[in-house]
Design a protein around this motif. Structure first.
Motif, short mmCIF file in Angstrom:
data_model
loop_
_atom_site.label_atom_id
_atom_site.label_comp_id
_atom_site.label_asym_id
_atom_site.label_seq_id
_atom_site.Cartn_x
_atom_site.Cartn_y
_atom_site.Cartn_z
N SER A 215 10.05 17.89 6.67
CA SER A 215 10.81 16.80 6.04
C SER A 215 9.84 15.79 5.45
O SER A 215 8.70 15.68 5.91
N PRO A 216 10.31 15.02 4.46
CA PRO A 216 9.41 14.09 3.76
C PRO A 216 8.72 13.13 4.72
O PRO A 216 7.55 12.83 4.55
N LYS A 217 9.46 12.65 5.69
CA LYS A 217 8.90 11.69 6.61
C LYS A 217 7.78 12.32 7.42
O LYS A 217 6.68 11.78 7.57
N PHE B 201 4.86 12.89 5.22
CA PHE B 201 4.14 11.66 4.96
C PHE B 201 3.23 11.34 6.14
O PHE B 201 2.04 11.01 5.97
N GLU B 202 3.84 11.43 7.35
CA GLU B 202 3.06 11.10 8.53
C GLU B 202 1.88 12.06 8.70
O GLU B 202 0.77 11.65 9.08
N GLN C 267 6.05 13.62 -3.00
CA GLN C 267 6.91 14.65 -2.41
C GLN C 267 8.12 14.85 -3.27
O GLN C 267 8.57 13.94 -3.97
N ARG C 268 8.63 16.06 -3.25
CA ARG C 268 9.90 16.32 -3.92
C ARG C 268 10.76 17.13 -2.99
O ARG C 268 10.28 17.72 -2.02
N ARG C 269 12.05 17.10 -3.30
CA ARG C 269 12.97 17.73 -2.39
C ARG C 269 12.76 19.24 -2.31
O ARG C 269 12.81 19.82 -1.23
N ASP D 226 13.86 20.44 9.59
CA ASP D 226 15.30 20.17 9.63
C ASP D 226 16.08 21.41 10.02
O ASP D 226 17.11 21.34 10.70
N VAL E 143 14.50 6.90 3.54
CA VAL E 143 13.08 7.26 3.72
C VAL E 143 12.74 8.53 2.95
O VAL E 143 11.86 8.53 2.08
N ASP E 144 13.47 9.60 3.26
CA ASP E 144 13.17 10.88 2.63
C ASP E 144 13.32 10.80 1.11
O ASP E 144 12.52 11.34 0.37
N LEU F 170 13.02 8.26 -0.75
CA LEU F 170 11.92 7.52 -1.35
C LEU F 170 10.65 8.36 -1.35
O LEU F 170 9.89 8.38 -2.33
N LEU F 171 10.45 9.07 -0.22
CA LEU F 171 9.23 9.87 -0.12
C LEU F 171 9.23 10.99 -1.16
O LEU F 171 8.20 11.34 -1.68
N VAL F 172 10.41 11.54 -1.41
CA VAL F 172 10.47 12.59 -2.43
C VAL F 172 10.75 12.00 -3.81
O VAL F 172 11.05 12.70 -4.75
N HIS F 173 10.73 10.66 -3.83
CA HIS F 173 10.90 9.91 -5.09
C HIS F 173 12.26 10.17 -5.73
O HIS F 173 12.40 10.22 -6.95
N ASP F 174 13.23 10.38 -4.87
CA ASP F 174 14.59 10.61 -5.39
C ASP F 174 15.26 9.26 -5.58
O ASP F 174 16.08 8.82 -4.78
N PHE G 187 10.57 3.04 6.78
CA PHE G 187 9.43 3.85 7.23
C PHE G 187 8.24 2.93 7.51
O PHE G 187 7.16 3.09 6.98
N ARG H 172 6.22 1.48 4.81
CA ARG H 172 5.39 2.34 3.97
C ARG H 172 6.16 2.84 2.77
O ARG H 172 5.59 3.17 1.74
#
Lengths: 314, 657
Positions: free
Chosen positions: A64-66, A69-70, A91-93, A203, B82-83, B85-89, B164, B167
């Motif tokens: 997962s993105p989080k 990231f970590e 990151q992208r989905r 996930d 969070v996700d 934003l991290l995946v820039h969605d 997050f 961050r």
């Protein structure tokens, strides 16, 4: 009647007397708050261009993105220090989106899935940079997992159940289970009662552990990585089938990356294991080191991909 | 007021003035208003207090809720973004913010700021109020930060939650207070409405309560007004067994006592008035009676006076002779004389009036018997006589007559009237008695005068008789003796002298007898020496000598001696009676009987003559003898009665010893 009128007058008088009591109860609240006029709006300013162009590092959504990231923040920081330029973690989905970024050069370097590499390499010349070595090996497996108290023993037992795919392009999470179903002469749509995508392996594991899905196929490395950090996931799931080894998901570069930068980057990654700071960052990713690998280790993935058919994935 | 000021002396002058003014207003209104005011004030104070308290508590609770809600929503959005934003969605973030805005009415706006301070997504549409960005910041280590901001749309609670750990940026969420204020306003309104409702109920209850409380008090006040006007017939109603009930009872007891006292007082006054009237009437009657000397005039005046007093038209007075014998009309007013006389003569015979005399009580005789002469008589004022009151005239327990007043109906005379008439009857009785006594005294006076005259005449007669006796008897005898003595001078012979002396001795003896008789007649010495019986026997023995043909039958059954006055009186009475009988009765036998019995001496002198009328003889005044006898007996406290008829007369004398 006159008695009543007199009573009414008395009531009026009494009300007048009593209402005076209420006048003291006014609600006057003075506010001493910062004032913002919400109607005073303007166009948002354009983002100022960074003076130094950062190295853009994409990580496909294996976890997962989080989690990504970590896990990858330390690596990004390390690279930034080594390259003396900022490193932006992107990151992208989906794997497909990441591939698009690599193809367009919007990212310079990317951690991608084996199948995404196979496709990217074939489609637009995605370049293999290095591959992580985990536990001394550069392979990984697809593990078929079910909830710990599920009676299922093989994929056959998951007929009519809910199945969680990871990413549409995922080798271990999508292609391998699809092939298993196809070998039984079925398609996932007919074999399972319902399927859905989690777009990350962690996930998918969580979905099984929480009983949201009856089965899933996940990256063995991710499973091990995650169970090591969150043991309850291992307690709530069990592995019922393991695939043959596949080439480990590699680190790739955009075909647009300058060769010098590519070489510099490759060198830093390969030397990481020799640097304490690099080891620390590698430890975060449960990676022994980065090694150079031959493209051939991904042939089994290519076979699998050809069995499934790319058009199907899209 | 002074006391109140003193009592309030501990207060400041302003507070004192306020309290005094308050009391001037509150003290002037009625109890009903006071109770209403208290109830209303209590209800309103309670209502407003509860409203205030609830509002405060609710505000605190709602604020807490809003804060919790804001924190929750913002943190939820932060976690969910969070996700993305991290995946820039960023569109996903935008969708998330929009969904949040749509699904939470309180959320006014939401936006995400990148760690670099760039607004990545927001809900304001194309343009963004940039001033909002800097208003609220949150350290990445904090869960959230709340900053209330004032906007043109009202107060907005701006929550900032790091994404997050900061961050991935910061989520900012603005929650409007409107819903909370609306809830507060709604609840406050409901409570105030409830307060008003309760106030109305309270006022209704207070009106009922005051009615309940003041009703007996007002009733009591009403009764006091009646009592103040002197109407003691009212009773304060006893509504309940509370203090007012007790007050009513006490007041009723007081009224009862007052009424009893008033009744007594009235009765006393009535009695006083009645007595006064009675006394006045008696006084008038007494004056009337005293002004008249004549019995007839006196009674007529009294009758007129009584008729005036009683406001009656007709009446009459009947007198009874002593011993209850004859009835005589004394006077009448308003009646024909004949009817009055007839009534006087008949009435006491066969009418109920008889009872008046027998029972000596005043009687109201109604209805009248048809035989009554005044039955259905029409008076001058056209009233028909239907009855009459008969009042005995009483003196010394003797009825001397009746006073009668006609009436036209049963209720003409009250008991008091009858009582008063009774008193007047007694007064008149005394007056009648007095008048009779007066008449008797006058008769006696006259008789005494006659007696004195007779006595003087009798003395002269006696002297004449004695002179005649002395001249005819004693003088002639003495003259004979003088002549005889002169003869003696011429006589010489002893024989002649002897013869002459014998003749002179006879003359002397005869003269001596004559003188002796004379002396005896004047005062018998035998009465002094031997007593009454002997004196009467000697007198009776010589009586036939004086009155030949008359036989004397004397019986004396007496003790040896009686007191001298009794003996003398009885001797003279018997002497007088015998002399009268001998002189006037024309009888042949005279019986004299004297007995002594039970301390009294009785003398009966009876003749068989032709009799006489003692009353006529007494009134005539010429009968000195009778008067003399009566007076002598009276002097001794005895009695003298004379009975007479054609067969003779009897004199009864009784004298105490």
């Amino acid at each position: 009647m006159s008695q009543f009128i007199k009573s009414s007058q008395d009531v009026a008088l009494a009300v007048a007397l009593a209402l005076t009591l209420l006048t003291a109860c006014g609600a006057a609240q003075a506010k001493d708050l910062p004032y913002v006029d919400l109607s005073q709006r303007e166009s948002l300013p354009a983002v100022a261009q960074a003076e130094v162009i950062p190295l853009r590092l994409a990580v496909a959504a294996v976890i997962s993105p989080k989690g990504t990231f970590e896990s990858y923040s330390a690596l990004a920081t390390y690279l930034s220090e080594k390259l003396n330029r900022p490193v932006e973690l992107v990151q992208r989905r989906t794997y497909a989106e990441t591939n698009d970024l690599v193809e367009s050069g919007e990212v310079d370097v990317a951690f991608v899935c084996s199948s995404a590499y196979v496709i990217g390499q074939r489609e637009f010349g995605m370049a293999l940079l290095v591959a992580p070595q985990v536990n001394g090996e550069t392979v990984y497996h697809s593990w078929l997992i079910v909830p710990v108290n599920s009676p299922a023993q093989t994929m056959t037992d998951l007929r009519g159940k809910t199945f969680a795919f990871t990413d549409p392009w995922s080798n271990s999470g999508r292609m391998y289970p699809t092939v298993l179903v196809k070998e039984m002469g079925e398609t996932p749509e007919t074999f399972f009662s319902r399927t859905f995508f989690t777009y990350s392996h962690d996930d998918a594991i969580r979905a099984i552990a929480n009983g949201v899905a009856d089965g899933a196929a996940v990256d063995s490395l991710v499973y091990q990585y995650l169970v090591a950090r969150e043991p309850w996931l291992g307690e709530q799931t069990k592995i019922i089938q393991r695939s043959p080894p596949f080439g480990i998901p590699p680190v790739v570069t955009s075909p647009h990356l300058r060769p010098q930068a590519r070489a510099e980057l490759q060198n830093i990654l390969l030397e990481m294991a020799n640097d304490p700071a690099g080891r620390k960052a590698l430890k975060m990713l449960d990676i022994d080191r980065f090694v150079l690998v031959e493209d051939t280790i991904y042939d089994s993935v290519r076979d699998l991909e050809s069995q499934v058919g790319l058009f199907e994935l899209k | 007021m002074r006391m109140k000021v003193n009592r309030l002396s501990g207060l400041s002058p302003a507070a004192r003035r306020f309290l005094n003014r308050f009391w001037a207003v509150a003290g002037a209104v009625s109890v009903r208003t006071k109770i209403l005011g208290i109830v209303l004030a209590l209800v309103l104070i309670l209502g407003v207090g509860v409203t205030f308290q609830v509002r405060t508590t609710l505000r605190a609770a709602l604020s807490h809720n809003l804060q919790e809600q804001g924190v929750s929503i913002t943190r939820d959005v932060a976690a969910r973004s969070v996700d993305l934003l991290l995946v820039h969605d960023l569109y996903g973030v935008y969708q998330l913010l929009q969904d949040t805005l749509l699904n939470n009415k309180d959320v006014r706006y939401a936006f995400v700021v990148s760690p670099e301070g760039e607004v990545l997504a927001h809900t304001f549409g194309e343009r963004f109020p940039s001033a909002l960005i800097a208003v609220n910041t949150v350290p990445s280590t904090d869960r959230y930060h709340l900053q209330k901001i004032a906007t043109e749309e009202g107060v907005i609670w701006d929550f900032a939650v790091p994404i997050f750990d900061g961050r991935a940026g910061v989520v900012r969420m603005g929650l409007s207070e409107d819903a909370m204020q609306a809830t507060l306003t709604g609840v406050t309104g409901q409570l105030l409405l409830t307060t008003i409702g309760v106030s109305i109920v309270g006022v209704a209850a207070a009106i009922f309560l005051t009615w309940l409380i003041t009703r007996p008090v007002l009733a009591l006040v009403d009764v006091t007004k009646f009592v103040a006007r002197g109407d003691l017939s009212r009773q304060a109603p006893h509504w309940a067994n509370d203090e007012i009930g007790l007050l009513s009872d006490s007041f009723n007891a007081m009224i009862k006592d007052l009424a009893a006292t008033q009744t007594k007082s009235k009765a006393y006054n009535a009695e006083l008035i009645r007595r006064n009237r009675e006394l006045a009437a008696l006084n008038i009657v007494a004056q009337t009676v005293s002004q008249q000397q004549d019995l007839h005039d006196m009674l007529e005046s009294a009758l007129r006076c009584v008729l005036d007093l009683m406001h009656m038209q007709a009446g009459w007075i009947v007198l009874l002779e002593a011993g209850g014998g004859k009835r005589q009309l004394a006077c009448s007013i308003g009646l024909p004389e004949a009817i009055a006389r007839q009534e006087a003569e008949q009435g006491l015979l066969n009418c109920q009036c008889r009872r008046v005399v027998d029972e000596k009580t005043t009687l109201l005789i109604t209805p009248l018997q048809e035989t009554c002469p005044v039955y259905q008589l029409r008076l001058k004022n056209q009233q028909i006589v239907n009855g009459h009151v008969a009042v005995p005239l009483i003196s010394k327990s003797q009825v001397s007559g009746t006073l009668n007043i006609t009436c036209s109906h049963d209720n003409c005379f009250s008991d008091e009237d009858l009582q008063l008439l009774g008193a007047i009857g007694q007064q008149l009785g005394v007056a009648v008695e007095n008048a009779r006594l007066w008449r008797e005294i006058r008769q006696k006076e006259r008789a005494r005068g006659q007696l004195l005259e007779k006595i003087i005449t009798a003395q002269e007669e006696e002297r004449k008789r004695i002179a005649r006796e002395l001249h005819d008897g004693t003088s002639q005898a003495l003259t004979s003796l003088k002549v005889g003595l002169k003869i003696f001078e011429g006589l010489e012979s002893a024989q002649e002298i002897q013869q002459h002396l014998a003749g002179m001795r006879d003359i002397v003896a005869e003269t001596l007898d004559t003188v002796h008789d004379l002396a005896l007649e004047l005062r018998p010495s035998v009465l002094d020496d031997l007593g009454l019986a002997a004196a009467l026997e000697r007198y009776a023995a010589k009586f036939p000598g004086r009155y030949p043909g008359l036989t004397i039958d004397l019986h004396c059954d007496l003790p040896d001696r009686l007191p001298m006055p009794v003996e003398t009186t009885l001797y003279r009475i018997v002497q007088e009676a015998m002399t009268n009988a001998a002189r006037h009765s024309g009888g042949h036998t005279l019986s004299v009987l004297l007995t002594h019995r039970n301390g009294r001496v009785q003398a009966i002198i009876e003749d068989d003559g032709h009799g006489f009328d003692p009353e006529a003889a007494r009134r005539d005044g010429n009968s000195v003898g009778l008067h003399s006898m009566a007076e002598r007996v009276e002097l001794l406290g005895g009695s003298l009665n004379i009975e007479s008829n054609a067969d003779g007369a009897t004199v009864y004398v009784e004298v105490p010893v």
